[in-house]
Design an enzyme around this catalytic site. Structure first.
Site, PDB file in Angstrom:
ATOM      1  N   GLU A 119       0.919  -1.274  -0.104  1.00 47.55           N
ATOM      2  CA  GLU A 119       0.123   0.133  -0.049  1.00 47.55           C
ATOM      3  C   GLU A 119       0.867   1.279  -0.103  1.00 47.55           C
ATOM      4  O   GLU A 119       1.405   1.893   1.073  1.00 47.55           O
ATOM      5  CB  GLU A 119      -0.851  -0.045   1.311  1.00 47.55           C
ATOM      6  CG  GLU A 119      -2.026   1.133   0.987  1.00 47.55           C
ATOM      7  CD  GLU A 119      -2.834   1.134   2.458  1.00 47.55           C
ATOM      8  OE1 GLU A 119      -4.078   1.826   2.351  1.00 47.55           O
ATOM      9  OE2 GLU A 119      -2.706   0.403   3.179  1.00 47.55           O
ATOM     10  N   ASN A 209     -12.362   5.835   1.261  1.00 44.43           N
ATOM     11  CA  ASN A 209     -11.275   6.246   2.029  1.00 44.43           C
ATOM     12  C   ASN A 209     -10.377   6.763   1.345  1.00 44.43           C
ATOM     13  O   ASN A 209      -9.442   5.986   0.521  1.00 44.43           O
ATOM     14  CB  ASN A 209     -11.197   5.260   3.341  1.00 44.43           C
ATOM     15  CG  ASN A 209     -12.371   5.114   4.217  1.00 44.43           C
ATOM     16  OD1 ASN A 209     -12.972   4.088   4.346  1.00 44.43           O
ATOM     17  ND2 ASN A 209     -12.536   6.182   5.083  1.00 44.43           N
ATOM     18  N   ASP A 263      -8.459  -3.949   6.816  1.00 47.26           N
ATOM     19  CA  ASP A 263      -7.339  -2.822   6.941  1.00 47.26           C
ATOM     20  C   ASP A 263      -6.764  -3.027   8.447  1.00 47.26           C
ATOM     21  O   ASP A 263      -6.516  -1.752   8.657  1.00 47.26           O
ATOM     22  CB  ASP A 263      -7.753  -1.533   6.521  1.00 47.26           C
ATOM     23  CG  ASP A 263      -6.789  -0.481   6.337  1.00 47.26           C
ATOM     24  OD1 ASP A 263      -5.568  -0.860   6.073  1.00 47.26           O
ATOM     25  OD2 ASP A 263      -7.022   0.675   6.301  1.00 47.26           O
TER      26      ASP A 263
END
Length: 370
Positions: A119, A209, A263
């Site tokens: 990420e 998000n 997450d």
């Protein structure tokens, strides 16, 4: 041979009462001989959860790359029903990411995790969330090639902002290397997000998000993802990241393409306190993780079991649709659906037995109770 009787078996098309047979770590068509018989007392059986985006749990983080931490995190989530885990890394220095990818690739080869997710570090500064802005950089094809090489075929996904210079070329490189490109942490307009999907990106990282919000005159990456049948949209259903009404809209707009994720960071399963996410200090208060001294959300503290239970109890999805979002959709996105994601003969015997309140009763991975 293990036989599970009196089970409410959750399939993509509905729930059926019957018996499950397990032999050689896989679901079997019928009993092939003597063995253990377990009466489940009418409990639901769902496929093992597939979490394609998780940073840690039980006080441990994948970011360190240390095998003992990775095992602690993976086994914590396994006990809560996640039978397939992709270990996610936040933005770090080139050497830190190289070390973590190489070490986690060894654990993926051993079957502890199903791969590694980067990420970052190629993220938009204005949408970086809990990533260190000082470590963000433009897409670097040579760095990505090195990380893919160190991953030894186990680098599974990379999240990047498609508006950055060279991003679309890196999306194409990822696709050529068999690595999923995901659009996330982005301020891209809709046209740029669509260009990334046309270039080969197939996932939207934690939809809503850390991305340009949906607007009726500029749909941004949210509308681009929800309207594209090639795209899987991740969703963090923890009651913090996305309002229930908005989560319902996403599930209705993209049926069969929304993947529940956690997450989760190291604080999952640990309670309130002070933690780290990469190099960032994180405080957890009332189960909400934010950057210390700020308001930016820093991952979640939930398990996939929590996400699944909320999807049924709060969002009101039928249990079979929740199971698709928690298992089959992410398995398809990862290219693992021939082995996991649904309760079909020949697939791995990865399953979760649920009580009536959707809490976890027992977990099985590859035919063994955990």
């Amino acid at each position: 041979m293990t036989t599970l009787t009196n089970a409410r078996i959750v399939l993509p098309g509905g729930v059926t009462t019957g018996t499950l047979h397990i032999a050689g770590g896989r679901l079997a068509v019928s009993s092939a001989g003597p063995g253990e018989t377990v009466d489940l007392g009418g409990r639901h059986v769902v496929p093992g959860f597939v979490d394609m985006h998780v940073h840690g749990g039980a006080g441990a983080s994948y970011q360190t790359g240390r095998p003992e931490e990775a095992e602690k995190a993976a086994r914590f989530h396994l006990a809560h029903g996640t039978t397939t885990t992709v270990a996610s890394l936040v933005t770090g220095t080139p050497d830190e990411l190289a070390n973590a990818v190489a070490n986690l690739a060894d654990l993926a080869a051993d079957g502890l995790i199903a791969g590694v997710h980067l990420e970052g570090p190629y993220l938009a500064r204005d949408r970086c969330g809990a990533h260190d802005p000082g470590l963000l950089r433009h897409p670097d094809r040579a760095e990505f090639a090195r990380l893919a090489r160190l991953g030894g075929g186990h680098l599974r996904m990379i999240t990047l902002a498609p508006e950055l210079p060279g991003a679309l070329d890196l999306v194409r490189d990822a696709a050529s290397a068999g690595v999923i490109a995901a659009v996330g942490h982005t301020d891209a307009p809709g046209a740029t997000a669509r260009a990334a999907f046309d270039a080969g990106a197939t996932v939207a990282t934690h939809l809503f998000n850390a991305m340009r919000p949906l607007h009726h005159r500029e749909g941004g990456p949210v509308a681009a993802a929800l309207n594209d049948p090639r795209v899987t949209a991740e969703l963090i259903n923890d009651g913090v990241h996305v309002e229930a009404a908005v989560a319902r809209l996403a599930l209705a707009a993209a049926p069969g393409r929304v993947a529940l994720i956690t997450d989760a960071m190291a604080a999952a399963g640990m309670g309130d306190g002070d933690y780290r996410l990469g190099v960032m200090d994180v405080q957890v208060r009332d189960g909400r993780a934010t950057l210390a001294g700020g308001t930016s959300i820093a991952g979640s503290t939930i398990t996939m079991a929590d996400a699944f239970r909320r999807t049924v109890a709060v969002l009101g999805l039928p249990i079979e649709e929740a199971a698709v979002a928690a298992s089959l959709v992410p398995a398809r996105a990862l290219g693992l659906d021939s082995r996991v994601g649904s309760l079909e003969p020949g697939k791995d015997a990865d399953l979760v037995v649920l009580n009536d309140d959707m809490s976890v009763h027992r977990v099985m991975k590859a035919g063994h109770w955990v």
